[in-house]
Scaffold this motif. Structure first.
Motif, short mmCIF file in Angstrom:
data_model
loop_
_atom_site.label_atom_id
_atom_site.label_comp_id
_atom_site.label_asym_id
_atom_site.label_seq_id
_atom_site.Cartn_x
_atom_site.Cartn_y
_atom_site.Cartn_z
N VAL A 183 0.85 -1.19 0.00
CA VAL A 183 0.00 0.00 0.00
C VAL A 183 0.89 1.25 0.00
O VAL A 183 1.89 1.30 0.72
CB VAL A 183 -0.90 0.00 1.26
N VAL A 184 0.54 2.21 -0.82
CA VAL A 184 1.32 3.44 -0.84
C VAL A 184 1.00 4.23 0.42
O VAL A 184 -0.14 4.64 0.65
CB VAL A 184 0.99 4.27 -2.10
N VAL A 185 2.01 4.44 1.26
CA VAL A 185 1.78 5.16 2.51
C VAL A 185 2.47 6.52 2.50
O VAL A 185 2.26 7.32 3.40
CB VAL A 185 2.29 4.34 3.72
N VAL A 201 17.60 9.80 2.42
CA VAL A 201 16.32 9.92 1.74
C VAL A 201 15.30 10.48 2.72
O VAL A 201 15.10 9.92 3.79
CB VAL A 201 15.86 8.56 1.19
N VAL A 202 14.71 11.62 2.36
CA VAL A 202 13.68 12.21 3.21
C VAL A 202 12.33 11.91 2.56
O VAL A 202 12.13 12.17 1.38
CB VAL A 202 13.88 13.74 3.33
N MET A 203 11.43 11.32 3.35
CA MET A 203 10.14 10.96 2.75
C MET A 203 8.99 11.51 3.58
O MET A 203 9.13 11.75 4.79
CB MET A 203 10.03 9.44 2.62
N ASN A 204 7.87 11.73 2.88
CA ASN A 204 6.66 12.20 3.55
C ASN A 204 5.73 11.02 3.73
O ASN A 204 5.39 10.34 2.78
CB ASN A 204 5.96 13.26 2.70
N TYR A 254 -0.74 6.80 9.11
CA TYR A 254 0.05 5.59 9.31
C TYR A 254 1.23 5.88 10.23
O TYR A 254 1.90 6.91 10.09
CB TYR A 254 0.57 5.06 7.98
N SER A 255 1.49 4.94 11.18
CA SER A 255 2.70 5.07 12.00
C SER A 255 3.40 3.72 12.03
O SER A 255 2.75 2.68 11.85
CB SER A 255 2.35 5.56 13.40
N PHE A 256 4.71 3.77 12.26
CA PHE A 256 5.52 2.55 12.15
C PHE A 256 6.39 2.39 13.40
O PHE A 256 6.80 3.38 14.00
CB PHE A 256 6.39 2.62 10.91
N GLY A 299 10.33 0.17 0.38
CA GLY A 299 9.43 -0.75 1.07
C GLY A 299 9.66 -0.64 2.58
O GLY A 299 10.80 -0.53 3.04
N MET A 300 8.59 -0.62 3.36
CA MET A 300 8.69 -0.52 4.81
C MET A 300 8.25 -1.84 5.42
O MET A 300 7.09 -2.24 5.24
CB MET A 300 7.78 0.60 5.33
N GLU A 301 9.15 -2.50 6.14
CA GLU A 301 8.78 -3.75 6.81
C GLU A 301 8.83 -3.54 8.31
O GLU A 301 9.90 -3.48 8.89
CB GLU A 301 9.71 -4.86 6.37
N PRO A 302 7.65 -3.39 8.94
CA PRO A 302 7.60 -3.06 10.37
C PRO A 302 8.17 -4.20 11.23
O PRO A 302 8.00 -5.37 10.91
CB PRO A 302 6.11 -2.89 10.67
N GLY A 303 8.88 -3.82 12.29
CA GLY A 303 9.41 -4.80 13.23
C GLY A 303 8.46 -4.96 14.40
O GLY A 303 7.26 -4.72 14.29
N GLY A 304 8.98 -5.34 15.60
CA GLY A 304 8.09 -5.61 16.73
C GLY A 304 8.22 -4.60 17.85
O GLY A 304 7.63 -4.79 18.92
N ASP A 305 8.97 -3.54 17.67
CA ASP A 305 9.19 -2.56 18.74
C ASP A 305 7.87 -1.91 19.15
O ASP A 305 7.00 -1.65 18.33
CB ASP A 305 10.16 -1.50 18.23
N GLU A 306 7.74 -1.62 20.45
CA GLU A 306 6.54 -0.95 20.95
C GLU A 306 6.56 0.52 20.60
O GLU A 306 5.53 1.11 20.29
CB GLU A 306 6.47 -1.10 22.48
#
Lengths: 156, 261, 274
Positions: A63-65, A82-85, A90-92, A112-119
């Motif tokens: 999904v484009v975020v 790389v600076v991205m908007n 959405y939060s990661f 591509g953003m692959e979320p980890g498990g951090d709180e």
């Protein structure tokens, strides 16, 4: 030619013209759906960004975020910044893994953003630490060819 | 003898001087049109009539040409893309070629030959038959009453025509690519939408068409107003409008492409 | 003639007027006066500068020297707005009418009324039909200019010229290319409208016989100067050879048949460079 006939035709003409512009913007262009609303900024450092360009999409699970805003060069660490908007909806997590991917063999490059498990979540202005650089096709091919050559040389 | 040797240079110098003079005259003429445009927008009936003549009457040729250009682009594009197995890029190819380049340029060329030449001929004929002088003697300024509405009519009609041209072209590409050849409609549209940028591609194309509209409209009214007041003069002015417009469109296209993309 | 009262001052007063196109002198010291209420003819051969003279009076050209006053104002010294104000008090009938080809007869005559007045449409309609009636073409109001004969077109143009009741009416070659009936119709209209409107008229023409019947005063222009002037009776009786040649239409006389050239024999036998 009667005045009202002219007005009618000009009305039809202008309506057609505006409809065409609308068609171009919505159906042909990407005005629809992919609008990034009230974005916040995230940064990521890469050893090699390959062919990544400003306005390239940032995707998570396809999904484009967000979109790449601009690309800088850090001359102390010799890395690309790389600076991205990212869309505010959405939060990661802090340990999200940012990779540079290619859609298809010859397609455009995106992050591509692959979320980890951090709180803890990434805050606006934060930098993602875990990154993977772009795959450079030439390197891949030459590696493959060296391996093949090595395989071919070994049995003899 | 020396005179014969000098003659080409004299001729060259003459044409350069008269070219510069005409350029200066045209810009002063543009100034006069802009100064007197207030009256045009206070009388919408005059403007409506000119949008009708340069816009509505160019509609058929623009729509038909746009459709065919889009269909041809799809045929050629499919032929090339299918060799690399990337047929889904067909939509992108058609849409980008049209919105960035072919839409504004071809619509501009068609507009110059359909509406521009008609404007030049009409104003030239009004001059040759002393209608402009008669108007001036009735204390009605011909630049305000005749020239300015035609100029603005062209300026308004041109970007709309270019947008219609591009839209028809995309539809033509869809007809050939998806309906006839059988490219997947989903990938046709979605690839197009992900690759065509509203600002960078579509807006830039619209900016081009606005600039072309100004250029063609100015050339058309100027050539008409500046034409020699004879039947032959009017016909020469009409030809000049089409030729000059074509060259100016292509020249401006190069400059704008360099700056916009 | 030199009365200080503005009412009696001539509508057009020209003194020692000069004009040139590029290097060619067209007018070299014209003196002329158009009194109020009179019809004045300017005559002369083709290319003598009489149309130029009329364009100068209308302010379409600017004089290079001398004095040119219309309604007491010097045309050379006023700005465009003032000139346009003056032009609202003038009417000019162009040689071939110069009707707006994209408008009907009615709209042509209504044009100056629409442009310069805020009158209600019904009143404009009445005025237009009145003007068309004056030229005998009320029944042609719905026609387009390309459906009119040359004489009718000129009468429509005349109706348009007088739409705003001008105080000075100018006619550029009003008789050219008309059949004898149309010609005398136009001639009578010029005289009748002038008297009915209380206007003054200038008729530029080379049609001597028709003009002599309708005008009050005649100026002959030749080579940029006034060659002769007088009332129609004086002109008919003139013994001046130039006037005689013009009035009676003789092919040779003071105005030579030949355009000035080198002697014929020399041109035939001489070298090629001219």
């Amino acid at each position: 030619m009667k005045r009202t006939t002219i007005d009618l035709w000009v009305g039809i003409f202008v309506a057609l013209g505006i409809a065409s512009l609308f068609f171009l913007a919505v159906q042909v262009g990407n005005l629809r759906g992919t609008e990034i609303v009230e974005p916040y900024e995230l940064q990521a450092r890469f050893d090699n960004i390959g062919g990544l360009k400003p306005r390239a999409p940032v995707r998570s699970a396809g999904v484009v975020v967000g979109r790449v805003h601009h690309i800088d060069y850090d001359s102390e660490r010799f890395q690309a910044v790389v600076v991205m908007n990212i869309d505010h909806r959405y939060s990661f997590p802090k340990d999200t893994f940012a990779t540079i991917n290619t859609s298809g063999l010859l397609g455009e490059q995106y992050i591509g953003m692959e979320p980890g498990g951090d709180e803890a979540l990434l805050q606006p202005g934060d930098t993602m630490i875990k990154t993977q650089s772009a795959v450079v096709l030439e390197k891949l091919i030459s590696q493959f060819m060296f391996n093949k050559a090595a395989e071919g040389a070994a049995p003899k | 003898m020396p005179e014969a040797l000098l003659r080409p240079f004299i001729r060259l110098g003459h044409s350069v001087v008269s070219g510069i003079w005409r350029l200066g005259f045209a810009s002063r003429f543009l100034g006069a049109i802009l100064m007197m445009s207030g009256a045009t927008f206070r009388r919408p009936a005059l403007l409506m009539r000119e949008i009708y003549f340069s816009g509505v009457l160019s509609l058929i040729i623009i729509l038909v040409s746009g459709l065919f250009v889009g269909m041809v682009l799809a045929l050629h594009g499919y032929d090339t893309l299918s060799r690399y197995g990337s047929e889904e890029w067909l939509g992108v190819l058609v849409a980008l070629s049209l919105t960035r380049e072919l839409g504004p340029v071809l619509a501009g060329l068609l507009f110059a030959s359909r509406a521009g030449s008609a404007i030049t001929a009409e104003i030239g004929l009004m001059k040759a038959t002393e209608q402009l002088s008669a108007m001036a003697m009735m204390a009605v300024n011909p630049v305000a009453r005749v020239v300015a509405p035609r100029f603005w009519g062209g300026v308004i009609a041109m970007p709309l025509l270019a947008a219609m041209f591009s839209a028809m072209g995309v539809l033509g590409g869809y007809l050939v690519g998806v309906v006839q050849i059988g490219v997947d409609p989903g990938s046709f549209w979605s690839q197009m939408q992900s690759q065509v940028d509203v600002e960078r591609d579509i807006l830039a194309g619209v900016i081009k068409s606005v600039v072309f509209g100004f250029a063609v409209a100015l050339i058309a009214v100027f050539e008409g107003y500046d034409s020699e007041a004879t039947a032959e003069g009017v016909s020469r002015a009409t030809t000049r409008t089409v030729v000059t417009s074509a060259l100016v469109i292509l020249g401006l296209d190069f400059i704008l492409t360099a700056f916009l993309f | 003639m030199t009365s200080p009262s503005p009412d009696l001052a001539p509508v057009v007063d020209i003194r020692d007027l000069h004009f040139r196109y590029d290097a060619r002198d067209v007018l070299r010291g014209i003196n002329m006066r158009v009194p109020r209420g009179k019809v004045v003819a300017i005559m002369g051969g083709s290319g003598c500068g009489k149309t130029t003279l009329m364009r100068l009076i209308g302010g379409q050209l600017r004089p290079r020297g001398g004095e040119l006053k219309v309604f007491g104002e010097s045309i050379a010294d006023i700005n465009r707005e003032r000139l346009y104000d003056l032009r609202r008090r003038m009417g000019m009938l162009f040689q071939f009418g110069a009707l707006f080809t994209d408008m009907s007869v009615y709209d042509n005559v209504a044009f100056p009324l629409h442009e310069h007045t805020d009158l209600p449409e019904e009143l404009i309609r009445d005025l237009v039909l009145m003007k068309l009636h004056a030229v005998g073409l009320r029944g042609a109001a719905h026609l387009m200019p390309n459906e009119l004969s040359g004489g009718m077109a000129r009468r429509v143009a005349l109706a348009r010229t007088i739409a705003l009741d001008p105080q000075l009416i100018m006619y550029d070659e009003p008789f050219t290319g008309l059949d004898p009936i149309s010609l005398s119709v136009i001639g009578q209209l010029i005289r009748r409208l002038n008297d009915a409107l209380g206007a003054s008229s200038i008729v530029v023409t080379h049609d001597v016989q028709e003009s002599l019947q309708i005008v009050d005063y005649i100026y002959f222009v030749s080579e940029g100067r006034i060659a002769a002037e007088g009332t129609p009776d004086e002109i008919r009786a003139s013994t001046d050879p130039w006037v005689h040649q013009f009035v009676w239409g003789e092919s040779d006389g003071p105005v030579p048949f030949q355009y000035p050239a080198r002697p014929y024999r020399e041109a035939l036998l001489g070298s090629a460079d001219a």
